[in-house]
Scaffold this motif. Sequence first.
Motif, mmCIF file in Angstrom:
data_model
loop_
_atom_site.group_PDB
_atom_site.id
_atom_site.type_symbol
_atom_site.label_atom_id
_atom_site.label_comp_id
_atom_site.label_asym_id
_atom_site.label_seq_id
_atom_site.Cartn_x
_atom_site.Cartn_y
_atom_site.Cartn_z
ATOM 1 N N GLU A 113 0.842 -1.190 0.000
ATOM 2 C CA GLU A 113 0.000 0.000 0.000
ATOM 3 C C GLU A 113 0.877 1.239 0.000
ATOM 4 O OE1 GLU A 113 -3.039 0.081 2.976
ATOM 5 O OE2 GLU A 113 -3.935 -1.781 2.264
ATOM 6 N N VAL A 114 0.648 2.099 -0.991
ATOM 7 C CA VAL A 114 1.384 3.346 -1.148
ATOM 8 C C VAL A 114 0.376 4.431 -1.520
ATOM 9 C CG1 VAL A 114 3.227 4.531 -2.392
ATOM 10 C CG2 VAL A 114 3.385 2.068 -2.016
ATOM 11 N N ASP A 115 0.288 5.474 -0.706
ATOM 12 C CA ASP A 115 -0.638 6.577 -1.002
ATOM 13 C C ASP A 115 -2.032 6.073 -1.365
ATOM 14 O OD1 ASP A 115 1.218 8.579 -0.515
ATOM 15 O OD2 ASP A 115 1.887 8.657 -2.596
ATOM 16 N N GLU A 116 -2.555 5.159 -0.583
ATOM 17 C CA GLU A 116 -3.893 4.588 -0.752
ATOM 18 C C GLU A 116 -4.061 3.785 -2.037
ATOM 19 O OE1 GLU A 116 -7.056 7.307 0.144
ATOM 20 O OE2 GLU A 116 -5.940 8.177 1.816
ATOM 21 N N GLN A 117 -2.960 3.422 -2.687
ATOM 22 C CA GLN A 117 -2.985 2.509 -3.830
ATOM 23 C C GLN A 117 -2.518 1.150 -3.345
ATOM 24 O OE1 GLN A 117 -0.349 4.972 -6.425
ATOM 25 N NE2 GLN A 117 -1.859 4.444 -7.978
ATOM 26 N N ARG A 118 -3.098 0.106 -3.896
ATOM 27 C CA ARG A 118 -2.707 -1.255 -3.541
ATOM 28 C C ARG A 118 -2.104 -1.960 -4.746
ATOM 29 N NH1 ARG A 118 -6.764 -3.816 0.684
ATOM 30 N NH2 ARG A 118 -5.586 -5.614 -0.021
ATOM 31 N N PHE A 119 -1.012 -2.666 -4.485
ATOM 32 C CA PHE A 119 -0.323 -3.436 -5.512
ATOM 33 C C PHE A 119 -0.114 -4.840 -4.965
ATOM 34 C CE2 PHE A 119 0.979 0.975 -5.744
ATOM 35 C CZ PHE A 119 0.750 1.285 -7.077
ATOM 36 N N GLU A 120 -0.358 -5.841 -5.802
ATOM 37 C CA GLU A 120 -0.188 -7.229 -5.388
ATOM 38 C C GLU A 120 0.790 -7.949 -6.314
ATOM 39 O OE1 GLU A 120 -3.862 -9.324 -4.751
ATOM 40 O OE2 GLU A 120 -4.885 -7.475 -4.172
ATOM 41 N N GLY A 121 1.452 -8.961 -5.771
ATOM 42 C CA GLY A 121 2.311 -9.880 -6.514
ATOM 43 C C GLY A 121 2.988 -9.354 -7.763
ATOM 44 N N LEU A 122 2.404 -9.666 -8.916
ATOM 45 C CA LEU A 122 3.017 -9.305 -10.193
ATOM 46 C C LEU A 122 3.070 -7.793 -10.399
ATOM 47 C CD1 LEU A 122 1.535 -12.048 -12.557
ATOM 48 C CD2 LEU A 122 3.827 -11.929 -11.555
ATOM 49 N N ALA A 123 2.136 -7.055 -9.823
ATOM 50 C CA ALA A 123 2.175 -5.589 -9.927
ATOM 51 C C ALA A 123 3.382 -5.036 -9.175
ATOM 52 C CB ALA A 123 0.878 -4.986 -9.403
ATOM 53 N N ILE A 124 3.733 -5.648 -8.055
ATOM 54 C CA ILE A 124 4.922 -5.229 -7.302
ATOM 55 C C ILE A 124 6.170 -5.507 -8.135
ATOM 56 C CG2 ILE A 124 6.310 -5.614 -5.221
ATOM 57 C CD1 ILE A 124 3.637 -6.390 -3.804
ATOM 58 N N GLN A 125 6.197 -6.657 -8.759
ATOM 59 C CA GLN A 125 7.328 -7.008 -9.618
ATOM 60 C C GLN A 125 7.443 -6.022 -10.783
ATOM 61 O OE1 GLN A 125 7.180 -10.970 -11.261
ATOM 62 N NE2 GLN A 125 9.404 -11.043 -11.375
ATOM 63 N N ALA A 126 6.331 -5.614 -11.357
ATOM 64 C CA ALA A 126 6.340 -4.648 -12.458
ATOM 65 C C ALA A 126 6.895 -3.299 -11.999
ATOM 66 C CB ALA A 126 4.933 -4.483 -13.027
ATOM 67 N N LEU A 127 6.595 -2.903 -10.762
ATOM 68 C CA LEU A 127 7.138 -1.649 -10.229
ATOM 69 C C LEU A 127 8.661 -1.726 -10.104
ATOM 70 C CD1 LEU A 127 4.499 -0.920 -7.461
ATOM 71 C CD2 LEU A 127 4.803 0.350 -9.605
ATOM 72 N N TYR A 128 9.154 -2.884 -9.715
ATOM 73 C CA TYR A 128 10.601 -3.095 -9.585
ATOM 74 C C TYR A 128 11.289 -3.028 -10.940
ATOM 75 C CZ TYR A 128 14.935 -5.567 -8.235
ATOM 76 O OH TYR A 128 16.235 -5.937 -8.014
ATOM 77 N N LEU A 129 10.641 -3.551 -11.966
ATOM 78 C CA LEU A 129 11.226 -3.601 -13.301
ATOM 79 C C LEU A 129 10.986 -2.320 -14.107
ATOM 80 C CD1 LEU A 129 10.253 -7.267 -14.219
ATOM 81 C CD2 LEU A 129 12.488 -6.405 -13.477
ATOM 82 N N ALA A 130 10.138 -1.438 -13.598
ATOM 83 C CA ALA A 130 9.796 -0.208 -14.321
ATOM 84 C C ALA A 130 11.018 0.688 -14.510
ATOM 85 C CB ALA A 130 8.707 0.543 -13.562
ATOM 86 N N GLU A 131 11.010 1.422 -15.581
ATOM 87 C CA GLU A 131 12.108 2.321 -15.901
ATOM 88 C C GLU A 131 12.334 3.362 -14.802
ATOM 89 O OE1 GLU A 131 12.835 5.645 -19.264
ATOM 90 O OE2 GLU A 131 12.213 3.668 -19.991
#
Length: 80
Positions: free
Chosen positions: A53-71
């Motif tokens: 949870e970041v600033d009232e946004q929720r990220f799960e599993g693969l979405a967290i991985q996508a954030l790590y791989l994001a430019e």
Amino acid sequence: MAIDYTARAELYVTKRHARRAPAQYKRFNSASEAIRYCIEELPQQALNGSILEVDEQRFEGLAIQALYLAEGYPLPRLSA
């Protein structure tokens, strides 16, 4: 997917196969630190049961991985 990598973050890690198992809770000073912890420290199975949870946004599993791989991810990544 827009995220403020400098915002404080909360992480809940559950084991999806374990019924009624309590979630582990951790706070991080920045979302980037929480994301790095998820990808570099947690086993894959735990990542699949994680909610960030970041600033009232929720990220799960693969979405967290996508954030790590994001430019825009600001921290150094582990070498493959």
